[in-house]
Every structure is written in C-alpha cells, then in structure tokens.
Motif scaffolding. Structure first.
Motif, short mmCIF file in Angstrom:
data_model
loop_
_atom_site.label_atom_id
_atom_site.label_comp_id
_atom_site.label_asym_id
_atom_site.label_seq_id
_atom_site.Cartn_x
_atom_site.Cartn_y
_atom_site.Cartn_z
N VAL A 29 6.65 7.26 34.55
CA VAL A 29 7.77 6.34 34.74
C VAL A 29 7.93 5.48 33.50
CG1 VAL A 29 8.62 4.41 36.12
CG2 VAL A 29 7.50 6.33 37.24
N ILE A 30 6.83 4.93 32.99
CA ILE A 30 6.85 4.19 31.74
C ILE A 30 6.20 5.10 30.69
CG2 ILE A 30 6.03 2.14 30.52
CD1 ILE A 30 6.12 0.64 33.15
N PRO A 31 7.00 5.63 29.77
CA PRO A 31 6.51 6.68 28.88
C PRO A 31 5.58 6.21 27.77
CG PRO A 31 8.79 6.19 28.38
CD PRO A 31 8.43 5.38 29.59
N VAL A 32 5.42 4.92 27.58
CA VAL A 32 4.54 4.40 26.53
C VAL A 32 3.16 4.18 27.14
CG1 VAL A 32 4.13 2.52 24.91
CG2 VAL A 32 6.45 3.34 25.32
N GLY A 33 2.15 4.84 26.60
CA GLY A 33 0.81 4.74 27.14
C GLY A 33 0.07 3.50 26.68
N GLY A 34 -0.98 3.17 27.41
CA GLY A 34 -1.86 2.09 27.03
C GLY A 34 -1.40 0.70 27.41
N LEU A 35 -0.37 0.58 28.22
CA LEU A 35 0.12 -0.74 28.61
C LEU A 35 -0.52 -1.24 29.90
CD1 LEU A 35 3.94 -0.46 27.84
CD2 LEU A 35 2.19 -1.62 26.51
N GLY A 36 -1.04 -0.35 30.70
CA GLY A 36 -1.62 -0.75 31.97
C GLY A 36 -0.55 -0.87 33.05
N ALA A 37 -0.93 -1.50 34.15
CA ALA A 37 -0.03 -1.59 35.30
C ALA A 37 0.83 -2.85 35.29
CB ALA A 37 -0.85 -1.56 36.59
N VAL A 38 0.47 -3.84 34.49
CA VAL A 38 1.17 -5.13 34.53
C VAL A 38 2.66 -5.01 34.20
CG1 VAL A 38 1.24 -7.45 33.52
CG2 VAL A 38 -0.94 -6.41 34.12
N PRO A 39 3.08 -4.27 33.17
CA PRO A 39 4.52 -4.17 32.90
C PRO A 39 5.30 -3.53 34.06
CG PRO A 39 3.30 -3.47 30.98
CD PRO A 39 2.30 -3.65 32.08
N GLY A 40 4.71 -2.57 34.72
CA GLY A 40 5.39 -1.96 35.85
C GLY A 40 5.55 -2.91 37.02
N VAL A 41 4.50 -3.68 37.29
CA VAL A 41 4.55 -4.64 38.40
C VAL A 41 5.55 -5.74 38.11
CG1 VAL A 41 3.21 -6.36 39.66
CG2 VAL A 41 2.21 -4.12 39.16
N ILE A 42 5.50 -6.32 36.92
CA ILE A 42 6.42 -7.39 36.58
C ILE A 42 7.85 -6.85 36.46
CG2 ILE A 42 7.01 -9.13 34.83
CD1 ILE A 42 4.07 -9.63 34.49
N GLY A 43 7.98 -5.62 36.02
CA GLY A 43 9.31 -4.99 36.00
C GLY A 43 9.88 -4.84 37.40
N ARG A 44 9.04 -4.44 38.35
CA ARG A 44 9.51 -4.31 39.74
C ARG A 44 9.86 -5.68 40.31
NH1 ARG A 44 11.78 -1.16 40.86
NH2 ARG A 44 10.32 0.41 40.25
N LEU A 45 9.06 -6.70 40.01
CA LEU A 45 9.38 -8.05 40.49
C LEU A 45 10.67 -8.58 39.86
CD1 LEU A 45 5.82 -9.67 40.52
CD2 LEU A 45 7.19 -8.93 42.49
N GLY A 46 10.87 -8.27 38.58
CA GLY A 46 12.11 -8.68 37.93
C GLY A 46 13.32 -7.98 38.52
N ALA A 47 13.17 -6.70 38.81
CA ALA A 47 14.27 -5.95 39.43
C ALA A 47 14.57 -6.50 40.82
CB ALA A 47 13.91 -4.47 39.50
N LEU A 48 13.52 -6.80 41.57
CA LEU A 48 13.70 -7.34 42.92
C LEU A 48 14.39 -8.70 42.89
CD1 LEU A 48 13.19 -7.32 45.98
CD2 LEU A 48 10.92 -8.25 45.50
N ALA A 49 13.93 -9.58 42.01
CA ALA A 49 14.53 -10.92 41.93
C ALA A 49 15.99 -10.85 41.49
CB ALA A 49 13.73 -11.79 40.96
N SER A 50 16.28 -10.01 40.52
CA SER A 50 17.66 -9.87 40.06
C SER A 50 18.55 -9.29 41.15
CB SER A 50 17.71 -8.97 38.83
OG SER A 50 16.96 -9.51 37.79
N PHE A 51 18.05 -8.26 41.80
CA PHE A 51 18.81 -7.63 42.88
C PHE A 51 19.10 -8.63 43.99
CE2 PHE A 51 18.59 -5.77 47.11
CZ PHE A 51 19.67 -4.91 47.08
N ALA A 52 18.08 -9.33 44.44
CA ALA A 52 18.25 -10.27 45.56
C ALA A 52 19.18 -11.41 45.20
CB ALA A 52 16.89 -10.79 46.01
N GLY A 53 19.06 -11.93 43.99
CA GLY A 53 19.93 -13.02 43.57
C GLY A 53 21.39 -12.62 43.50
N VAL A 54 21.67 -11.46 42.94
CA VAL A 54 23.05 -11.00 42.84
C VAL A 54 23.60 -10.65 44.22
CG1 VAL A 54 24.52 -9.15 41.94
CG2 VAL A 54 22.86 -10.26 40.46
N LEU A 55 22.79 -10.05 45.08
CA LEU A 55 23.26 -9.72 46.42
C LEU A 55 23.56 -10.99 47.21
CD1 LEU A 55 23.93 -7.59 48.54
CD2 LEU A 55 21.53 -7.65 49.24
N LEU A 56 22.71 -11.99 47.13
CA LEU A 56 22.96 -13.25 47.84
C LEU A 56 24.24 -13.91 47.33
CD1 LEU A 56 21.90 -15.18 49.98
CD2 LEU A 56 20.64 -16.36 48.19
N TRP A 57 24.46 -13.85 46.03
CA TRP A 57 25.68 -14.39 45.46
C TRP A 57 26.90 -13.61 45.95
CZ3 TRP A 57 29.06 -11.96 42.00
CH2 TRP A 57 30.06 -12.78 41.48
#
Length: 160
Positions: A42-70
C-alpha cells in the motif's frame, strides 16, 4: 410516553459516526484486497514502519468526517456531498502519510515519496472510492424519511 411522531431520518452527527465507521472498514478492507490481488504494498516506500499508515488513516478519517458533517448541514443534503468527502479522504490520507513519516523520524523526502506513491498507485483511488461510498451512505442516512420499526400495538390504525 408521548404520542409525538418519531423524528424522521438520522441526525447529522449520528450519520457522520456511522459513515465514518463505514469509511474505515471499507478503506481498510479494500486496500487489503487490492494489495493482495496486485501483490503490491500500500505504501511503496520501504523502511517507514507502520506509523505513516496509521496517521494517514487517521488523517483521512478526520478529513472525511469533517467534510461530511459540513455537507450534512443542508436540508436536505445532496448526494453530491459525497464527492468532497472522497477528495478530503484522499488528501487527508496523503497529508497524514507525510506527517506520519516525519513523526516516525524518517527523512521528509521519503515521506513525500511515500505519499506520492500512494497518490499515483492503487491506494489513492481506493481510499477516494471508499470515501465516496461512505459519503453517499451518510447522506442517505440523513435523507431517509422512514419511521423506525414499530410493534403492532404501537400502530395508530385500528384496522388490524
């Protein structure tokens, strides 16, 4: 008990919660299946660990929820509200990946490269598609003007 009619539809905050859960489930499931079918990360750059994926999912969730509520402020909300939800989820995912890479101690250029790989690969459209479907679901919940289930003794008509 009062004889007032039950409110029609779902309130916007409740619809955002249900649509957000749907978004997370759809995006994680679809990314897993697509990754398996394409035999690609999913993230093609190796050696980053799981943190970018988790924070990316949280960012996507927050953005999605904020725009939907608006978008659910309109009465009735339009189904086109789902398009900005999809775009917000896409941008939130990319921004979260960059922030997650920096937070995890990786070089910022690797974070930008990872976000670019997600944006141009299969993962970006999958996240946007999940945002679109979940946004439509959220709007549908608010627009539904049906009453909830009722027991036969709760009915007003005496024809039974």
């Amino acid at each position: 008990m009062t004889n007032e009619p039950r409110p029609a539809g779902v309130t916007p905050p409740v619809a955002v919660v249900f649509a957000s859960v749907t978004f997370v489930a759809l995006s994680i499931g679809a990314l897993g299946v697509a990754s398996l079918l394409l035999n690609a990360d999913v993230i093609p750059v190796g050696g980053l660990g799981a943190v970018p994926g988790v924070i990316g999912r949280l960012g996507a969730l927050a953005s999605f929820a904020g725009v939907l509520l608006w978008g659910l402020r309109a009465d009735p909300p339009g189904y086109l509200t789902a398009v900005p939800c999809a775009i917000a989820a896409y941008v939130g995912e990319l921004t979260g990946i960059v922030i997650g890479a920096v937070v995890s101690g990786a070089d910022p250029t690797r974070g930008v490269a990872a976000a670019g790989g997600v944006a141009l690969g299969f993962a970006g459209p999958v996240v946007a598609g999940a945002g679109l479907v979940a946004g439509l679901f959220g709007v549908l919940l608010v627009r539904a003007r049906t009453n909830g289930p009722r027991w036969h003794w709760e009915r007003d008509d005496e024809d039974d």
